[in-house]
Write an enzyme that holds these catalytic residues in place. Structure first.
Site, PDB file in Angstrom:
ATOM      1  N   CYS A  46       0.800  -1.259  -0.147  1.00 33.02           N
ATOM      2  CA  CYS A  46       0.136  -0.073   0.085  1.00 33.02           C
ATOM      3  C   CYS A  46       0.845   1.084   0.258  1.00 33.02           C
ATOM      4  O   CYS A  46       0.682   2.164  -0.622  1.00 33.02           O
ATOM      5  CB  CYS A  46      -0.858   0.113   1.161  1.00 33.02           C
ATOM      6  N   CYS A  47       1.797   1.221   1.002  1.00 34.83           N
ATOM      7  CA  CYS A  47       2.658   2.310   0.825  1.00 34.83           C
ATOM      8  C   CYS A  47       3.500   2.552  -0.435  1.00 34.83           C
ATOM      9  O   CYS A  47       3.824   3.726  -0.890  1.00 34.83           O
ATOM     10  CB  CYS A  47       3.838   2.223   1.991  1.00 34.83           C
ATOM     11  N   CYS A  91      -0.631   7.995   7.780  1.00 34.87           N
ATOM     12  CA  CYS A  91      -2.084   7.733   7.185  1.00 34.87           C
ATOM     13  C   CYS A  91      -3.038   7.490   8.454  1.00 34.87           C
ATOM     14  O   CYS A  91      -2.698   7.031   9.381  1.00 34.87           O
ATOM     15  CB  CYS A  91      -2.157   6.774   6.012  1.00 34.87           C
ATOM     16  N   CYS A 129      -3.282   4.041   9.738  1.00 33.14           N
ATOM     17  CA  CYS A 129      -2.096   3.468  10.240  1.00 33.14           C
ATOM     18  C   CYS A 129      -1.304   4.006  11.225  1.00 33.14           C
ATOM     19  O   CYS A 129      -0.280   3.832  11.623  1.00 33.14           O
ATOM     20  CB  CYS A 129      -1.125   3.366   8.910  1.00 33.14           C
ATOM     21  N   CYS A 184       8.414   3.050   5.669  1.00 34.30           N
ATOM     22  CA  CYS A 184       7.308   2.845   4.451  1.00 34.30           C
ATOM     23  C   CYS A 184       7.912   2.746   3.144  1.00 34.30           C
ATOM     24  O   CYS A 184       7.299   2.507   2.193  1.00 34.30           O
ATOM     25  CB  CYS A 184       6.356   4.052   4.719  1.00 34.30           C
TER      26      CYS A 184
END
Length: 244
Positions: free
Chosen positions: A114-115, A203, A206, A231
């Site tokens: 995702c990162c 985020c 997170c 990340c």
């Protein structure tokens, strides 16, 4: 255009004054930008604006930031009168990812994929247009990955042989206390989430507030066991000089 040579590189690595590091970096590189997201980065913006009114700043909009963070970005843009570049993920890559895995796959698969889409790829596109960049990294932010952080380094993650990239970390030897002392002394704006117990802010899904005596990175990706909580924006950047 760069006036940065090996001797300049070595001298800057031995420099500990963030203001001088920024001044020298901006004097050496015309095509240089500051990465902005947190309290450390605003300190650098404040220093850079005082050294050069034409500072270039960019920020990553992952699409999953806290409302307070979006408000903070706009506050900084107006406060320092910046033409800030807001970088977004590639639409096709993000839509394909969320279609296949949903919006919370990182809880099962880890945060790296995702990162990678929301942060690393937009950053990579931006850095391909620069000769140098400035970050707010500190050694004490993540002892497992940043304890050997240099104030000036060759970016081995995003730089290439045909496009070498220099990365400056002026606050490498500062502590969190140093950062907040500067913020209070010069009345520098900061994210409202810091007053709510958030230390390291990423985020919204997170990031959570840290408890007393917890390290600041404990509030990031708390469901993961690894102590190396990065990340992908900075991990892999190692000191690379002729003195190695």
């Amino acid at each position: 255009m760069s006036t940065f040579d090996v001797d300049s590189f070595i001298r800057l690595q031995q420099e500990n004054n963030p203001q001088r590091i920024i001044h020298n970096a901006m004097s050496a590189f015309d095509n240089i930008a500051l990465s902005f997201s947190g309290a450390e980065d605003v300190v650098l913006i404040d220093m850079a604006v005082k050294a050069n009114k034409n500072v270039q700043v960019f920020s990553l909009d992952t699409g999953r930031l806290h409302p307070e963070t979006y408000q903070f970005i706009e506050k900084i843009r107006k406060h320092y009168q910046l033409n800030m570049d807001i970088l977004s993920p590639d639409r096709d890559a993000l839509e394909g990812f969320t279609r296949q895995k949903g919006l919370f796959s990182f809880l099962d698969d880890g945060h790296q994929e995702c990162c990678g889409i929301r942060k690393v790829q937009p950053l990579k596109r931006k850095l391909a247009t620069l000769d140098a960049w400035v970050t707010g990294q500190r050694k004490d932010q993540s002892p497992g990955t940043r304890n050997v952080l240099a104030v000036a380094e060759q970016d081995s993650t995003f730089g290439t042989e045909t496009h070498p990239l220099i990365k400056f970390n002026p606050l490498a030897n500062w502590t969190s206390e140093d950062v907040w002392n500067y913020i209070k002394m010069f009345d520098v704006p900061y994210n409202e989430l810091h007053a709510k117990g958030f230390v390291s802010i990423g985020c919204e899904p997170c990031t959570r507030p840290t408890l007393p005596n917890q390290h600041e990175r404990e509030g990031r990706w708390w469901w993961e066991e690894s102590a190396h909580k990065e990340c992908g924006l900075h991990v892999g950047n190692l000191i690379s000089t002729s003195q190695e």
